[in-house]
Design a protein around this motif. Sequence first.
Motif, PDB file in Angstrom:
ATOM      1  N   LEU A  18       0.818  -1.201   0.000  1.00  0.00           N
ATOM      2  CA  LEU A  18       0.000   0.000   0.000  1.00  0.00           C
ATOM      3  C   LEU A  18       0.859   1.261   0.000  1.00  0.00           C
ATOM      4  O   LEU A  18       0.598   2.205  -0.748  1.00  0.00           O
ATOM      5  N   ALA A  19       1.920   1.261   0.821  1.00  0.00           N
ATOM      6  CA  ALA A  19       2.805   2.426   0.876  1.00  0.00           C
ATOM      7  C   ALA A  19       3.540   2.621  -0.450  1.00  0.00           C
ATOM      8  O   ALA A  19       3.639   3.754  -0.956  1.00  0.00           O
ATOM      9  N   MET A  20       4.057   1.525  -1.040  1.00  0.00           N
ATOM     10  CA  MET A  20       4.743   1.635  -2.333  1.00  0.00           C
ATOM     11  C   MET A  20       3.788   2.137  -3.413  1.00  0.00           C
ATOM     12  O   MET A  20       4.138   3.000  -4.232  1.00  0.00           O
ATOM     13  N   MET A  21       2.585   1.576  -3.419  1.00  0.00           N
ATOM     14  CA  MET A  21       1.606   1.938  -4.430  1.00  0.00           C
ATOM     15  C   MET A  21       1.219   3.413  -4.297  1.00  0.00           C
ATOM     16  O   MET A  21       1.159   4.141  -5.299  1.00  0.00           O
ATOM     17  N   CYS A  22       0.967   3.873  -3.096  1.00  0.00           N
ATOM     18  CA  CYS A  22       0.599   5.284  -2.884  1.00  0.00           C
ATOM     19  C   CYS A  22       1.736   6.213  -3.312  1.00  0.00           C
ATOM     20  O   CYS A  22       1.501   7.216  -3.991  1.00  0.00           O
ATOM     21  N   ALA A  23       2.967   5.874  -2.942  1.00  0.00           N
ATOM     22  CA  ALA A  23       4.115   6.708  -3.307  1.00  0.00           C
ATOM     23  C   ALA A  23       4.307   6.718  -4.826  1.00  0.00           C
ATOM     24  O   ALA A  23       4.527   7.778  -5.431  1.00  0.00           O
ATOM     25  N   GLY A  24       4.217   5.561  -5.455  1.00  0.00           N
ATOM     26  CA  GLY A  24       4.421   5.475  -6.903  1.00  0.00           C
ATOM     27  C   GLY A  24       3.366   6.227  -7.694  1.00  0.00           C
ATOM     28  O   GLY A  24       3.684   6.980  -8.618  1.00  0.00           O
ATOM     29  N   PHE A  25       2.093   6.040  -7.342  1.00  0.00           N
ATOM     30  CA  PHE A  25       1.043   6.731  -8.077  1.00  0.00           C
ATOM     31  C   PHE A  25       1.040   8.231  -7.775  1.00  0.00           C
ATOM     32  O   PHE A  25       0.689   9.030  -8.639  1.00  0.00           O
ATOM     33  N   TYR A  26       1.441   8.618  -6.557  1.00  0.00           N
ATOM     34  CA  TYR A  26       1.579  10.051  -6.263  1.00  0.00           C
ATOM     35  C   TYR A  26       2.658  10.666  -7.154  1.00  0.00           C
ATOM     36  O   TYR A  26       2.438  11.717  -7.766  1.00  0.00           O
ATOM     37  N   LEU A  27       3.814  10.011  -7.240  1.00  0.00           N
ATOM     38  CA  LEU A  27       4.896  10.542  -8.078  1.00  0.00           C
ATOM     39  C   LEU A  27       4.505  10.553  -9.554  1.00  0.00           C
ATOM     40  O   LEU A  27       4.858  11.470 -10.292  1.00  0.00           O
ATOM     41  N   LEU A  28       3.777   9.518  -9.985  1.00  0.00           N
ATOM     42  CA  LEU A  28       3.339   9.450 -11.382  1.00  0.00           C
ATOM     43  C   LEU A  28       2.377  10.597 -11.702  1.00  0.00           C
ATOM     44  O   LEU A  28       2.534  11.303 -12.700  1.00  0.00           O
ATOM     45  N   LEU A  29       1.376  10.796 -10.856  1.00  0.00           N
ATOM     46  CA  LEU A  29       0.414  11.866 -11.102  1.00  0.00           C
ATOM     47  C   LEU A  29       1.036  13.243 -10.897  1.00  0.00           C
ATOM     48  O   LEU A  29       0.603  14.223 -11.521  1.00  0.00           O
ATOM     49  N   ASN A  30       2.044  13.331 -10.035  1.00  0.00           N
ATOM     50  CA  ASN A  30       2.724  14.600  -9.799  1.00  0.00           C
ATOM     51  C   ASN A  30       3.589  15.002 -10.991  1.00  0.00           C
ATOM     52  O   ASN A  30       3.907  16.181 -11.159  1.00  0.00           O
ATOM     53  N   SER A  31       3.967  14.050 -11.831  1.00  0.00           N
ATOM     54  CA  SER A  31       4.816  14.350 -12.976  1.00  0.00           C
ATOM     55  C   SER A  31       4.011  14.675 -14.238  1.00  0.00           C
ATOM     56  O   SER A  31       4.574  14.864 -15.299  1.00  0.00           O
ATOM     57  N   VAL A  32       2.695  14.757 -14.128  1.00  0.00           N
ATOM     58  CA  VAL A  32       1.843  15.082 -15.271  1.00  0.00           C
ATOM     59  C   VAL A  32       1.448  16.554 -15.180  1.00  0.00           C
ATOM     60  O   VAL A  32       0.998  17.023 -14.143  1.00  0.00           O
ATOM     61  N   GLN A  33       1.653  17.282 -16.279  1.00  0.00           N
ATOM     62  CA  GLN A  33       1.228  18.680 -16.366  1.00  0.00           C
ATOM     63  C   GLN A  33      -0.090  18.746 -17.109  1.00  0.00           C
ATOM     64  O   GLN A  33      -0.256  18.119 -18.158  1.00  0.00           O
ATOM     65  N   VAL A  34      -1.019  19.499 -16.572  1.00  0.00           N
ATOM     66  CA  VAL A  34      -2.317  19.679 -17.204  1.00  0.00           C
ATOM     67  C   VAL A  34      -2.403  21.129 -17.681  1.00  0.00           C
ATOM     68  O   VAL A  34      -2.221  22.053 -16.899  1.00  0.00           O
ATOM     69  N   THR A  35      -2.645  21.305 -18.983  1.00  0.00           N
ATOM     70  CA  THR A  35      -2.767  22.643 -19.549  1.00  0.00           C
ATOM     71  C   THR A  35      -4.071  22.738 -20.329  1.00  0.00           C
ATOM     72  O   THR A  35      -4.670  21.732 -20.699  1.00  0.00           O
ATOM     73  N   SER A  36      -4.493  23.955 -20.565  1.00  0.00           N
ATOM     74  CA  SER A  36      -5.704  24.190 -21.329  1.00  0.00           C
ATOM     75  C   SER A  36      -5.513  25.450 -22.155  1.00  0.00           C
ATOM     76  O   SER A  36      -4.890  26.413 -21.716  1.00  0.00           O
ATOM     77  N   GLY A  37      -6.071  25.451 -23.332  1.00  0.00           N
ATOM     78  CA  GLY A  37      -6.000  26.622 -24.194  1.00  0.00           C
ATOM     79  C   GLY A  37      -7.334  27.333 -24.260  1.00  0.00           C
ATOM     80  O   GLY A  37      -7.638  27.968 -25.245  1.00  0.00           O
ATOM     81  N   PHE A  38      -8.148  27.211 -23.223  1.00  0.00           N
ATOM     82  CA  PHE A  38      -9.493  27.770 -23.251  1.00  0.00           C
ATOM     83  C   PHE A  38      -9.465  29.280 -23.102  1.00  0.00           C
ATOM     84  O   PHE A  38      -8.753  29.833 -22.281  1.00  0.00           O
ATOM     85  N   GLY A  39     -10.248  29.951 -23.913  1.00  0.00           N
ATOM     86  CA  GLY A  39     -10.372  31.408 -23.847  1.00  0.00           C
ATOM     87  C   GLY A  39     -11.542  31.840 -24.714  1.00  0.00           C
ATOM     88  O   GLY A  39     -12.116  31.040 -25.445  1.00  0.00           O
ATOM     89  N   MET A  40     -11.881  33.101 -24.651  1.00  0.00           N
ATOM     90  CA  MET A  40     -13.053  33.578 -25.378  1.00  0.00           C
ATOM     91  C   MET A  40     -12.850  33.563 -26.893  1.00  0.00           C
ATOM     92  O   MET A  40     -13.805  33.504 -27.636  1.00  0.00           O
ATOM     93  N   GLY A  41     -11.630  33.611 -27.375  1.00  0.00           N
ATOM     94  CA  GLY A  41     -11.394  33.546 -28.806  1.00  0.00           C
ATOM     95  C   GLY A  41     -10.933  32.169 -29.254  1.00  0.00           C
ATOM     96  O   GLY A  41     -10.647  31.949 -30.415  1.00  0.00           O
ATOM     97  N   TYR A  42     -10.873  31.219 -28.317  1.00  0.00           N
ATOM     98  CA  TYR A  42     -10.385  29.876 -28.614  1.00  0.00           C
ATOM     99  C   TYR A  42     -11.458  29.069 -29.317  1.00  0.00           C
ATOM    100  O   TYR A  42     -12.624  29.099 -28.944  1.00  0.00           O
ATOM    101  N   SER A  43     -11.062  28.338 -30.329  1.00  0.00           N
ATOM    102  CA  SER A  43     -12.006  27.534 -31.092  1.00  0.00           C
ATOM    103  C   SER A  43     -12.377  26.281 -30.315  1.00  0.00           C
ATOM    104  O   SER A  43     -11.537  25.444 -30.025  1.00  0.00           O
ATOM    105  N   LEU A  44     -13.657  26.155 -29.961  1.00  0.00           N
ATOM    106  CA  LEU A  44     -14.135  24.963 -29.262  1.00  0.00           C
ATOM    107  C   LEU A  44     -14.394  23.827 -30.240  1.00  0.00           C
ATOM    108  O   LEU A  44     -14.020  22.690 -30.008  1.00  0.00           O
ATOM    109  N   TYR A  45     -15.068  24.132 -31.325  1.00  0.00           N
ATOM    110  CA  TYR A  45     -15.455  23.132 -32.314  1.00  0.00           C
ATOM    111  C   TYR A  45     -15.101  23.653 -33.700  1.00  0.00           C
ATOM    112  O   TYR A  45     -15.331  24.813 -34.000  1.00  0.00           O
ATOM    113  N   SER A  46     -14.570  22.774 -34.543  1.00  0.00           N
ATOM    114  CA  SER A  46     -14.234  23.152 -35.916  1.00  0.00           C
ATOM    115  C   SER A  46     -14.970  22.230 -36.880  1.00  0.00           C
ATOM    116  O   SER A  46     -15.101  21.033 -36.625  1.00  0.00           O
ATOM    117  N   MET A  47     -15.439  22.812 -37.977  1.00  0.00           N
ATOM    118  CA  MET A  47     -16.138  22.042 -38.997  1.00  0.00           C
ATOM    119  C   MET A  47     -15.606  22.435 -40.368  1.00  0.00           C
ATOM    120  O   MET A  47     -15.223  23.587 -40.578  1.00  0.00           O
TER     121      MET A  47
END
Length: 137
Positions: A18-47
Motif C-alpha cells: 500500500l505504501a509503495m503503491m501510494c508513493a508510486g502513483f503520487y509521483l506518477l500523477l505529480n509528474s503530469v502537467q495539465v494545460t488548457s488553451g481555453f479562452g473567449m477567442g479559442y475555437s471549441l469546435y471546428s467544422m
Amino acid sequence: MKGAGGTSGGIGQFFIGLAMMCAGFYLLLNSVQVTSGFGMGYSLYSMNAFGQGFSITSGMVMVPFIFGVGILFYNGRNPIGWLLTVGALVALIAGVITSIQFRFKAMSAFDLIVILVLAFGGLGLFMRSLKGMPESD
C-alpha cells in the motif's frame, strides 16, 4: 488470526504494498502537467463544409446562453429558453473538457523506472496480500 482482507495473506505485505503503491502513483500523477488553451477567442469546435473551414468559439457559445437566460427571466416555463440555456452550458463544459491537454514533465529514465516499480510493484504486493497463503505448521 486473519490477515489482510480476511484472508491468510500477510499484513506486512499489505502495508508495504500500500505504501509503495501510494508513493508510486503520487509521483506518477505529480509528474503530469495539465494545460488548457481555453479562452473567449479559442475555437471549441471546428467544422469543414464545402471546402470552407468554420469554427465555433467559446464566445459564440455564450450568445445562445445569454438569449436563453433572458427568455427564462421573462418566462421561466418557456422550453426554448431552457433548451438554449442548458444546451449552451453543455457545449461550453464539453469544450472546456476537450481542450485539456496532459503532458509528462521532463524526467530521466531512472526516475520513470523508479516511479513505475513503486506503483506497479506496490500494486502487485498489495494484491498478493489479499490472496490466501498456505498455512505453515
